[in-house]
Design a protein around this motif. Structure first.
Motif, PDB file in Angstrom:
ATOM      1  N   LYS A 286       0.844  -1.190   0.000  1.00 40.95           N
ATOM      2  CA  LYS A 286       0.000   0.000   0.000  1.00 40.95           C
ATOM      3  C   LYS A 286       0.878   1.239   0.000  1.00 40.95           C
ATOM      4  N   ALA A 287       0.258   2.365  -0.249  1.00 44.06           N
ATOM      5  CA  ALA A 287       0.999   3.610  -0.152  1.00 44.06           C
ATOM      6  C   ALA A 287       1.295   3.910   1.311  1.00 44.06           C
ATOM      7  N   PRO A 288       2.485   4.427   1.627  1.00 38.44           N
ATOM      8  CA  PRO A 288       2.753   4.823   3.009  1.00 38.44           C
ATOM      9  C   PRO A 288       1.945   6.061   3.362  1.00 38.44           C
ATOM     10  N   VAL A 289       1.855   6.333   4.642  1.00 41.88           N
ATOM     11  CA  VAL A 289       1.131   7.519   5.097  1.00 41.88           C
ATOM     12  C   VAL A 289       1.813   8.766   4.541  1.00 41.88           C
ATOM     13  N   ALA A 290       1.014   9.692   4.042  1.00 38.86           N
ATOM     14  CA  ALA A 290       1.558  10.905   3.437  1.00 38.86           C
ATOM     15  C   ALA A 290       2.234  11.788   4.489  1.00 38.86           C
ATOM     16  N   ARG A 291       3.281  12.455   4.101  1.00 41.61           N
ATOM     17  CA  ARG A 291       3.956  13.399   4.979  1.00 41.61           C
ATOM     18  C   ARG A 291       3.091  14.641   5.160  1.00 41.61           C
ATOM     19  N   ALA A 292       3.223  15.291   6.297  1.00 45.19           N
ATOM     20  CA  ALA A 292       2.473  16.520   6.562  1.00 45.19           C
ATOM     21  C   ALA A 292       2.922  17.624   5.605  1.00 45.19           C
ATOM     22  N   ALA A 293       2.004  18.529   5.313  1.00 45.77           N
ATOM     23  CA  ALA A 293       2.281  19.580   4.330  1.00 45.77           C
ATOM     24  C   ALA A 293       3.454  20.454   4.736  1.00 45.77           C
ATOM     25  N   ASP A 294       3.650  20.640   6.049  1.00 46.38           N
ATOM     26  CA  ASP A 294       4.732  21.519   6.501  1.00 46.38           C
ATOM     27  C   ASP A 294       6.018  20.772   6.842  1.00 46.38           C
ATOM     28  N   ASP A 295       6.074  19.467   6.521  1.00 46.18           N
ATOM     29  CA  ASP A 295       7.307  18.713   6.729  1.00 46.18           C
ATOM     30  C   ASP A 295       8.359  19.152   5.705  1.00 46.18           C
ATOM     31  N   PRO A 296       9.641  18.993   6.025  1.00 37.47           N
ATOM     32  CA  PRO A 296      10.684  19.329   5.052  1.00 37.47           C
ATOM     33  C   PRO A 296      10.519  18.493   3.784  1.00 37.47           C
ATOM     34  N   PRO A 297      10.806  19.064   2.626  1.00 36.03           N
ATOM     35  CA  PRO A 297      10.704  18.276   1.384  1.00 36.03           C
ATOM     36  C   PRO A 297      11.706  17.137   1.396  1.00 36.03           C
ATOM     37  N   LEU A 298      11.327  16.035   0.764  1.00 37.16           N
ATOM     38  CA  LEU A 298      12.217  14.882   0.684  1.00 37.16           C
ATOM     39  C   LEU A 298      13.384  15.185  -0.240  1.00 37.16           C
ATOM     40  N   MET A 299      14.573  14.765   0.191  1.00 36.88           N
ATOM     41  CA  MET A 299      15.720  14.800  -0.705  1.00 36.88           C
ATOM     42  C   MET A 299      15.468  13.835  -1.867  1.00 36.88           C
ATOM     43  N   ALA A 300      16.055  14.127  -3.005  1.00 39.65           N
ATOM     44  CA  ALA A 300      15.772  13.337  -4.208  1.00 39.65           C
ATOM     45  C   ALA A 300      16.080  11.854  -4.018  1.00 39.65           C
ATOM     46  N   HIS A 301      17.164  11.542  -3.276  1.00 35.45           N
ATOM     47  CA  HIS A 301      17.545  10.129  -3.138  1.00 35.45           C
ATOM     48  C   HIS A 301      16.612   9.367  -2.202  1.00 35.45           C
ATOM     49  N   LEU A 302      15.719  10.056  -1.500  1.00 37.09           N
ATOM     50  CA  LEU A 302      14.745   9.397  -0.625  1.00 37.09           C
ATOM     51  C   LEU A 302      13.332   9.451  -1.194  1.00 37.09           C
ATOM     52  N   HIS A 303      13.206   9.951  -2.396  1.00 39.76           N
ATOM     53  CA  HIS A 303      11.892  10.067  -3.036  1.00 39.76           C
ATOM     54  C   HIS A 303      11.852   9.165  -4.256  1.00 39.76           C
ATOM     55  N   GLY A 304      10.880   8.264  -4.269  1.00 40.64           N
ATOM     56  CA  GLY A 304      10.723   7.376  -5.420  1.00 40.64           C
ATOM     57  C   GLY A 304       9.251   7.167  -5.718  1.00 40.64           C
ATOM     58  N   ALA A 305       8.896   7.166  -6.986  1.00 34.91           N
ATOM     59  CA  ALA A 305       7.492   7.018  -7.373  1.00 34.91           C
ATOM     60  C   ALA A 305       6.938   5.671  -6.916  1.00 34.91           C
ATOM     61  N   ARG A 306       7.734   4.625  -7.081  1.00 27.89           N
ATOM     62  CA  ARG A 306       7.253   3.302  -6.676  1.00 27.89           C
ATOM     63  C   ARG A 306       7.088   3.230  -5.166  1.00 27.89           C
ATOM     64  N   ASP A 307       8.052   3.792  -4.441  1.00 29.51           N
ATOM     65  CA  ASP A 307       7.975   3.739  -2.989  1.00 29.51           C
ATOM     66  C   ASP A 307       6.770   4.514  -2.476  1.00 29.51           C
ATOM     67  N   ARG A 308       6.454   5.651  -3.091  1.00 26.24           N
ATOM     68  CA  ARG A 308       5.277   6.412  -2.669  1.00 26.24           C
ATOM     69  C   ARG A 308       3.995   5.692  -3.020  1.00 26.24           C
ATOM     70  N   GLN A 309       4.066   4.755  -3.952  1.00 29.87           N
ATOM     71  CA  GLN A 309       2.877   4.015  -4.358  1.00 29.87           C
ATOM     72  C   GLN A 309       2.665   2.751  -3.535  1.00 29.87           C
ATOM     73  N   GLU A 310       3.756   2.075  -3.177  1.00 28.34           N
ATOM     74  CA  GLU A 310       3.601   0.775  -2.496  1.00 28.34           C
ATOM     75  C   GLU A 310       4.663   0.523  -1.430  1.00 28.34           C
ATOM     76  N   GLY A 311       5.171   1.572  -0.819  1.00 27.78           N
ATOM     77  CA  GLY A 311       6.210   1.403   0.199  1.00 27.78           C
ATOM     78  C   GLY A 311       5.706   0.973   1.562  1.00 27.78           C
ATOM     79  N   GLY A 312       4.369   0.942   1.758  1.00 33.16           N
ATOM     80  CA  GLY A 312       3.806   0.509   3.032  1.00 33.16           C
ATOM     81  C   GLY A 312       3.211  -0.889   2.945  1.00 33.16           C
ATOM     82  N   LEU A 313       2.696  -1.354   4.058  1.00 37.67           N
ATOM     83  CA  LEU A 313       2.065  -2.671   4.134  1.00 37.67           C
ATOM     84  C   LEU A 313       0.814  -2.596   5.005  1.00 37.67           C
ATOM     85  N   HIS A 314      -0.209  -3.344   4.624  1.00 43.67           N
ATOM     86  CA  HIS A 314      -1.370  -3.541   5.493  1.00 43.67           C
ATOM     87  C   HIS A 314      -0.957  -4.551   6.567  1.00 43.67           C
TER      88      HIS A 314
END
Length: 450
Positions: A286-314
């Protein structure tokens, strides 16, 4: 998204009846890998229902096509550790999983031949002498629950309870691999230095012993030194997952911690014996919980389209507490924690990507702990320190006992279950440990036992 295949088919059933029970941890859709000792020799196995398949015996059975990826994978487990298999490209473990699923399904053409392999099908799992599934070269423990971190910061009286780096990177420390132990048996209360109730620095058995409910990822294929793993490639480097109890002597830890945890953590860490493979968990992505709007932006090496789509688990996780008095009175253990993997601020792929971002090389069999998986609610507090507000509000048990820390004879049992509509839910087995009294410590200077 991670592809599903016939091994995930919710309609598939096994000719091993215990694998078809509604609450079975190890249905045919799971097939976790582990290791055990048979006639004094370590061997690898796959759990199915209340039983297991001896992979050494399966390799000798002729049931796998010679030269196939499945046969090569099975041969790689000879010697009783999974390291060689874990180091292989994922297709080998996947092929072995598919072959086992086909051999164990209720309408398997080779069912009679498989049933005839008396050496391959083992008796009940609870009669086996289980061991760590692989040789662990390195163990890294992360700190990735915002709620756990924030609470501990408040207990310590910090003006800002979150470390400055917490929302920018997955914080971690290098743990002690040599004291990792498979679930079960005693957890010996350690000795160490700590500050007593009078503020004096003393040495003796740690009074504030705690459990920490974690999930651990096992590294499959490693990476070469200097070569980082991208966050979206990290999933392919995670072989599977187990439960982890990062036992903590908080009295020692909070006094000694300058460079990070040391003796307050290194005395014992318990891991559940079965590795639930990443492939087995594919239906529960599953998708992981979204970061809060005022959280620091993710560095590029920690941001991935696949991870934002299925980096979590039920995945729901639990901790149960049993005391000596409860057991003597015939009472069941008491559930004290019910949490969810959503309570992690960082995903495991981000942990792998950050770990290797400086060129650090991970090796097959390395273990990464999630950190304590505490949530916002009282029920989701995943250690006694949080459950008792650092001892200010004792945990009250149904028989009238109270706890602010674990006492000798107390037993903690961790469990977890992945569930999602349309999929057969799977479990992880138990991660169990019982606190044993500290050994007498011989003082060379005084010549007496402390």
């Amino acid at each position: 998204m991670t592809a599903l295949n016939s091994t995930h088919d919710p309609a598939r059933r096994s000719w091993i009846d215990s694998a078809n029970l509604p609450e079975a941890d190890f249905p045919i859709q799971n097939l976790p890998l582990g290791a055990f000792v048979r006639d004094g020799i370590a061997r690898a196995a796959v759990a199915i229902g209340e039983h297991a398949v001896d992979l050494h015996a399966l390799a000798d059975s002729g049931l796998l096509d010679a030269g196939s990826d499945a046969a090569i994978a099975c041969e790689a487990t000879r010697g009783g550790t999974l390291n060689r298999l874990m180091a292989m490209p994922p297709r080998h473990a996947s092929a072995l999983r598919a072959a086992l699923s086909d051999l164990l399904k209720s309408d398997a053409p080779q069912r009679a031949r498989m049933q005839a392999q008396a050496d391959a099908l083992l008796p009940r799992i609870d009669t086996l002498e289980l061991r760590l599934p692989c040789e662990v070269g390195d163990y890294t423990d992360f700190l990735t629950s915002l709620h756990h971190t924030e609470r501990h910061g408040r207990y310590k009286g910090l003006a800002d309870p979150l470390p400055p780096a917490f929302k920018s990177l997955p914080i971690a420390y290098h743990g002690r691999a040599s004291s990792l132990r498979v679930s079960g048996g005693d957890v010996r209360r350690p000795h160490g230095q700590y500050r007593d109730t009078n503020g004096q620095i003393v040495f003796g058995p740690a009074p504030a012993l705690d459990f920490e409910l974690e999930l651990a990822a096992w590294i499959g294929e490693g990476n070469a030194l200097t070569q980082p793993i991208s966050v979206d490639d990290a999933h392919a480097h995670i072989f599977g997952y187990s439960l982890l109890n990062d036992w903590s002597a908080k009295s020692i830890q909070w006094f000694e911690q300058v460079l990070g945890p040391f003796l307050g953590k290194s005395f014992h860490s318990s891991v559940s014996p079965w590795i639930v493979t990443s492939e087995a968990l594919a239906p529960f992505r599953k998708a992981p919980v979204a970061r809060a709007a005022d959280d620091p932006p993710l560095m590029a090496h920690l941001h991935g389209a696949r991870d934002r789509q299925e980096g979590g688990l039920h995945l729901e996780l639990h901790a149960d507490l049993s005391t000596r008095q409860l057991r003597e009175a015939g009472h069941d253990a008491v559930r004290i924690t019910h949490t969810h993997l959503d309570n992690l601020y960082w995903t495991f792929a981000q942990m792998v990507a950050h770990h290797t971002s400086n060129g650090c090389n991970l090796r097959s069999g390395d273990l990464l702990g999630s950190g304590t998986i505490s949530g916002a609610t009282d029920a989701a507090r995943a250690c006694l320190t949080e459950l008792t507000n650092a001892g200010r509000d004792p945990l009250r048990l149904p028989n009238g006992e109270t706890r602010t820390a674990l006492e000798d004879g107390d037993e903690i049992v961790l469990s977890a279950r992945a569930s999602k509509a349309g999929a057969v839910s799977i479990g992880f087995g138990e991660c169990r440990g019982r606190i044993a009294p500290a050994f007498a410590f011989a003082s060379r200077e005084a010549g007496v036992a402390a």
